[in-house]
Design an enzyme around this catalytic site. Structure first.
Site, PDB file in Angstrom:
ATOM      1  N   ASN A  28      16.685  42.073   6.803  1.00  0.00           N
ATOM      2  CA  ASN A  28      15.396  42.799   7.661  1.00  0.00           C
ATOM      3  C   ASN A  28      15.968  42.305   9.317  1.00  0.00           C
ATOM      4  O   ASN A  28      16.622  41.240   9.511  1.00  0.00           O
ATOM      5  CB  ASN A  28      14.298  42.061   7.389  1.00  0.00           C
ATOM      6  CG  ASN A  28      13.777  40.813   7.012  1.00  0.00           C
ATOM      7  OD1 ASN A  28      14.159  39.980   7.333  1.00  0.00           O
ATOM      8  ND2 ASN A  28      13.637  40.834   5.533  1.00  0.00           N
ATOM      9  N   SER A  78       9.212  47.175   4.925  1.00  0.00           N
ATOM     10  CA  SER A  78       9.369  46.667   3.764  1.00  0.00           C
ATOM     11  C   SER A  78       9.845  47.556   2.694  1.00  0.00           C
ATOM     12  O   SER A  78       9.086  48.800   2.713  1.00  0.00           O
ATOM     13  CB  SER A  78       8.170  45.938   3.195  1.00  0.00           C
ATOM     14  OG  SER A  78       8.158  45.587   1.952  1.00  0.00           O
ATOM     15  N   SER A 126       8.383  44.273   7.089  1.00  0.00           N
ATOM     16  CA  SER A 126       9.308  43.484   6.336  1.00  0.00           C
ATOM     17  C   SER A 126       8.555  42.552   5.565  1.00  0.00           C
ATOM     18  O   SER A 126       7.689  41.820   6.344  1.00  0.00           O
ATOM     19  CB  SER A 126      10.275  42.894   6.773  1.00  0.00           C
ATOM     20  OG  SER A 126      11.047  41.860   6.211  1.00  0.00           O
ATOM     21  N   SER A 127       8.581  42.128   4.281  1.00  0.00           N
ATOM     22  CA  SER A 127       7.960  40.885   3.518  1.00  0.00           C
ATOM     23  C   SER A 127       8.007  39.619   4.268  1.00  0.00           C
ATOM     24  O   SER A 127       7.539  38.483   4.085  1.00  0.00           O
ATOM     25  CB  SER A 127       8.267  41.011   2.201  1.00  0.00           C
ATOM     26  OG  SER A 127       9.518  40.588   1.989  1.00  0.00           O
ATOM     27  N   GLU A 128       9.353  39.406   5.081  1.00  0.00           N
ATOM     28  CA  GLU A 128       9.662  38.361   5.967  1.00  0.00           C
ATOM     29  C   GLU A 128       9.036  38.397   7.403  1.00  0.00           C
ATOM     30  O   GLU A 128       9.701  37.508   8.412  1.00  0.00           O
ATOM     31  CB  GLU A 128      11.142  38.186   5.979  1.00  0.00           C
ATOM     32  CG  GLU A 128      11.795  38.090   4.428  1.00  0.00           C
ATOM     33  CD  GLU A 128      11.087  36.578   3.841  1.00  0.00           C
ATOM     34  OE1 GLU A 128      10.339  35.794   4.229  1.00  0.00           O
ATOM     35  OE2 GLU A 128      11.870  36.507   2.832  1.00  0.00           O
ATOM     36  N   HIS A 151      18.125  38.963   9.773  1.00  0.00           N
ATOM     37  CA  HIS A 151      18.333  38.299   8.128  1.00  0.00           C
ATOM     38  C   HIS A 151      18.976  39.072   7.405  1.00  0.00           C
ATOM     39  O   HIS A 151      18.771  40.183   6.986  1.00  0.00           O
ATOM     40  CB  HIS A 151      16.803  37.866   8.021  1.00  0.00           C
ATOM     41  CG  HIS A 151      16.924  37.381   6.367  1.00  0.00           C
ATOM     42  ND1 HIS A 151      17.464  36.488   6.029  1.00  0.00           N
ATOM     43  CD2 HIS A 151      16.294  38.196   5.478  1.00  0.00           C
ATOM     44  CE1 HIS A 151      17.253  36.120   4.747  1.00  0.00           C
ATOM     45  NE2 HIS A 151      16.391  37.324   3.996  1.00  0.00           N
ATOM     46  N   HIS A 211      19.057  31.653  -0.431  1.00  0.00           N
ATOM     47  CA  HIS A 211      18.595  32.663   0.151  1.00  0.00           C
ATOM     48  C   HIS A 211      19.404  33.808   0.985  1.00  0.00           C
ATOM     49  O   HIS A 211      19.760  34.851   0.405  1.00  0.00           O
ATOM     50  CB  HIS A 211      17.292  32.445   0.822  1.00  0.00           C
ATOM     51  CG  HIS A 211      16.250  33.876   1.137  1.00  0.00           C
ATOM     52  ND1 HIS A 211      15.164  33.739   1.592  1.00  0.00           N
ATOM     53  CD2 HIS A 211      16.804  34.897   1.334  1.00  0.00           C
ATOM     54  CE1 HIS A 211      14.706  34.816   1.758  1.00  0.00           C
ATOM     55  NE2 HIS A 211      15.523  35.529   1.886  1.00  0.00           N
TER      56      HIS A 211
HETATM   57 ZN   LIG Z   1      16.009  37.672   2.414  1.00  0.00          ZN
END
Ligand SMILES: [Zn+2]
Length: 207
Positions: free
Chosen positions: A29, A45, A74-76, A95, A158
């Site tokens: 993202n 997302s 985005s979930s982040e 990211h 991650h």
């Molecule tokens: Zn990630």
């Protein structure tokens, strides 16, 4: 830059990151913080990168209030927001799950300064941030702890995080992070890795 120009550049960099295989599937993202309007523009997302347009991007406040967008952010997004809340000097966050760098993130092994490009584009070596639960602000907090004078880091088990003041420059940091990880991997298998001495790194920083 106005918001439309920012969105266009963010989308271009996101799609180029996908084409370069820094991101797979819908992972990864990217965001920009637009200081004039106090808005964060972030990728959505679970939307395929193929055919993504600027209408798919989400505009939101750092507290989570959605200002514009037809998808969830985005979930982040909390990780991105945390970076902007703590670092006023930063306006872009990228990211990725780029494979060689993420391989070292899985080993929780940082990348020493083995290439000259690492000094201007990453600020030096690539540190590893402690594991943070996905989707939390903690992920951003842990990354910032190791990135005080760095432009990139590994997120344990991650992926990678790059931060900067311009979208293009942050994208270059992500590219050089993956490049350094790939070459470090090859070098480790080829023989005895020699890092660039601290003295030379310091001279490059000051040149
Ligand atoms: Zn990630």
């Amino acid at each position: 830059m106005n918001i439309t120009e920012v969105k266009t550049e963010l989308l271009d960099v996101t799609l180029e990151s996908y084409q370069l295989k820094l991101m797979a599937g819908t992972s990864g993202n990217a965001s920009v913080y637009h200081k004039e309007t106090e808005a964060m523009i972030i990728t959505p997302s679970s939307v395929s990168y193929d055919g993504m347009t600027i209408e798919d991007l989400v505009v939101m406040k750092l507290d989570g209030t959605i200002l514009e967008g037809k998808h969830d952010p985005s979930s982040e997004w909390k990780m991105h927001a945390q970076v902007y809340l703590d670092r006023e000097d930063i306006s872009c966050v990228l990211h990725t799950h780029s494979p060689f760098a993420t391989g070292f993130a899985v080993c929780q092994e940082g990348i020493p300064v083995i290439l000259i490009e690492m000094v201007p584009f990453l600020g030096g070596d690539v540190p590893v941030a402690a594991f943070g639960m996905p989707g939390t602000a903690e992920l951003g907090l842990e990354a910032l702890k190791v990135m005080r004078d760095r432009k990139g880091c590994l997120l344990a088990n991650h992926g990678t995080l790059a931060i900067g003041t311009s979208i293009r420059r942050t994208f270059m940091s992500s590219i050089y992070l993956e490049d350094a990880a790939k070459i470090y991997h090859i070098a480790k298998n080829a023989g005895d890795v020699k890092v660039i001495p601290e003295e030379q790194i310091e001279a490059m920083r000051n040149s």
